[in-house]
Design an enzyme around this catalytic site. Structure first.
Site, PDB file in Angstrom:
ATOM      1  N   GLU A   1      26.891  -4.137 -32.921  1.00 53.67           N
ATOM      2  CA  GLU A   1      25.577  -4.768 -32.741  1.00 53.67           C
ATOM      3  C   GLU A   1      24.492  -4.089 -33.577  1.00 53.67           C
ATOM      4  O   GLU A   1      23.595  -4.770 -34.087  1.00 53.67           O
ATOM      5  CB  GLU A   1      25.214  -4.769 -31.252  1.00 53.67           C
ATOM      6  CG  GLU A   1      26.140  -5.682 -30.458  1.00 53.67           C
ATOM      7  CD  GLU A   1      25.789  -5.781 -28.977  1.00 53.67           C
ATOM      8  OE1 GLU A   1      24.820  -5.127 -28.534  1.00 53.67           O
ATOM      9  OE2 GLU A   1      26.491  -6.530 -28.268  1.00 53.67           O
TER      10      GLU A   1
ATOM     11  N   LYS B   1      13.632  -9.254 -25.723  1.00 49.05           N
ATOM     12  CA  LYS B   1      13.916 -10.683 -25.829  1.00 49.05           C
ATOM     13  C   LYS B   1      12.635 -11.528 -25.915  1.00 49.05           C
ATOM     14  O   LYS B   1      11.534 -11.037 -25.622  1.00 49.05           O
ATOM     15  CB  LYS B   1      14.770 -11.116 -24.635  1.00 49.05           C
ATOM     16  CG  LYS B   1      16.161 -10.471 -24.607  1.00 49.05           C
ATOM     17  CD  LYS B   1      17.023 -11.080 -23.510  1.00 49.05           C
ATOM     18  CE  LYS B   1      18.412 -10.465 -23.474  1.00 49.05           C
ATOM     19  NZ  LYS B   1      19.301 -11.155 -22.512  1.00 49.05           N
TER      20      LYS B   1
ATOM     21  N   HIS C   1      18.045  -6.775 -23.990  1.00 52.29           N
ATOM     22  CA  HIS C   1      19.501  -6.678 -24.130  1.00 52.29           C
ATOM     23  C   HIS C   1      19.846  -5.254 -24.518  1.00 52.29           C
ATOM     24  O   HIS C   1      19.093  -4.610 -25.251  1.00 52.29           O
ATOM     25  CB  HIS C   1      19.992  -7.631 -25.235  1.00 52.29           C
ATOM     26  CG  HIS C   1      21.401  -7.340 -25.670  1.00 52.29           C
ATOM     27  ND1 HIS C   1      22.484  -7.843 -25.010  1.00 52.29           N
ATOM     28  CD2 HIS C   1      21.892  -6.566 -26.678  1.00 52.29           C
ATOM     29  CE1 HIS C   1      23.598  -7.400 -25.595  1.00 52.29           C
ATOM     30  NE2 HIS C   1      23.264  -6.631 -26.613  1.00 52.29           N
TER      31      HIS C   1
ATOM     32  N   TYR D   1      26.385 -13.403 -29.780  1.00 52.77           N
ATOM     33  CA  TYR D   1      26.916 -13.527 -28.418  1.00 52.77           C
ATOM     34  C   TYR D   1      28.306 -14.162 -28.386  1.00 52.77           C
ATOM     35  O   TYR D   1      28.698 -14.723 -27.358  1.00 52.77           O
ATOM     36  CB  TYR D   1      25.943 -14.331 -27.556  1.00 52.77           C
ATOM     37  CG  TYR D   1      24.746 -13.538 -27.085  1.00 52.77           C
ATOM     38  CD1 TYR D   1      24.887 -12.450 -26.238  1.00 52.77           C
ATOM     39  CD2 TYR D   1      23.454 -13.881 -27.481  1.00 52.77           C
ATOM     40  CE1 TYR D   1      23.793 -11.723 -25.789  1.00 52.77           C
ATOM     41  CE2 TYR D   1      22.340 -13.159 -27.036  1.00 52.77           C
ATOM     42  CZ  TYR D   1      22.529 -12.084 -26.185  1.00 52.77           C
ATOM     43  OH  TYR D   1      21.453 -11.360 -25.742  1.00 52.77           O
TER      44      TYR D   1
ATOM     45  N   ASN E   1      15.658 -12.153 -19.137  1.00 52.49           N
ATOM     46  CA  ASN E   1      15.729 -10.813 -18.550  1.00 52.49           C
ATOM     47  C   ASN E   1      15.225  -9.703 -19.465  1.00 52.49           C
ATOM     48  O   ASN E   1      15.646  -8.560 -19.357  1.00 52.49           O
ATOM     49  CB  ASN E   1      17.127 -10.535 -17.988  1.00 52.49           C
ATOM     50  CG  ASN E   1      18.186 -10.463 -19.057  1.00 52.49           C
ATOM     51  OD1 ASN E   1      17.919 -10.759 -20.221  1.00 52.49           O
ATOM     52  ND2 ASN E   1      19.388 -10.065 -18.689  1.00 52.49           N
TER      53      ASN E   1
END
Ligand code: CMP
Length: 136
Positions: free
Chosen positions: A125, A8, A114, A48, A111
């Protein structure tokens, strides 16, 4: 079996890409394909989509579009479940010692990485970023 990881924008900005890739390779993942991406708002919202009604959806889209990220198609036995173990819990404070989020993430939102959460989502995905590799 393949799964999708995204390093990320927080981890890319902090120049942790190399360490995270080394961690993934040490866990037996092969990198099938990789692409630096700057997600647009539309692309992040589509990726998302399942979280659209959640309170964290807007901040999540804002964060994921805030800078470059690295999409990785990864291959290994039990790729989906193993990658979930290796990255650790969503909240780095809850993640086990030695997991990627415990090592590199700052918060539930920022975080670091993913990972697809089911084989069905992994197929979707991987195809989202790498249409040629979308088939299991
Ligand atoms: P990710 O694996 O990318 O999938 C959805 C993301 O939403 C998740 O990681 C977190 O970064 C983010 N998020 C922010 N707040 C929450 C929350 N309360 N619960 C779950 N995910 C959250």
């Amino acid at each position: 079996m393949r799964t999708l990881a995204i390093i990320k924008p927080d981890a890319v900005a902090a120049r942790q890409v190399g360490k995270i890739i080394a961690h993934l390779e040490a866990e037996g993942f092969h990198i099938v394909d990789a692409q630096m991406v700057r997600l647009t708002q539309d692309r992040a919202e589509a990726f998302y989509e399942v979280h659209r009604e959640r309170p964290f959806f807007r901040p999540l889209v804002t964060f994921m579009t805030s800078g470059p990220a690295l999409a990785l198609a990864l291959e290994r036995d039990n790729a989906v479940s193993h990658l979930r173990e290796v990255i650790g819990a969503t909240d780095p404070a809850q993640a086990k010692p030695g997991t990627i989020r415990r090592l590199y993430a700052q918060s539930k939102e920022r975080n670091a990485i993913h990972a697809s959460d089911s084989p069905e989502n992994a197929t979707r995905e991987v195809a989202f970023f790498f249409p040629l590799y979308g088939l299991p």
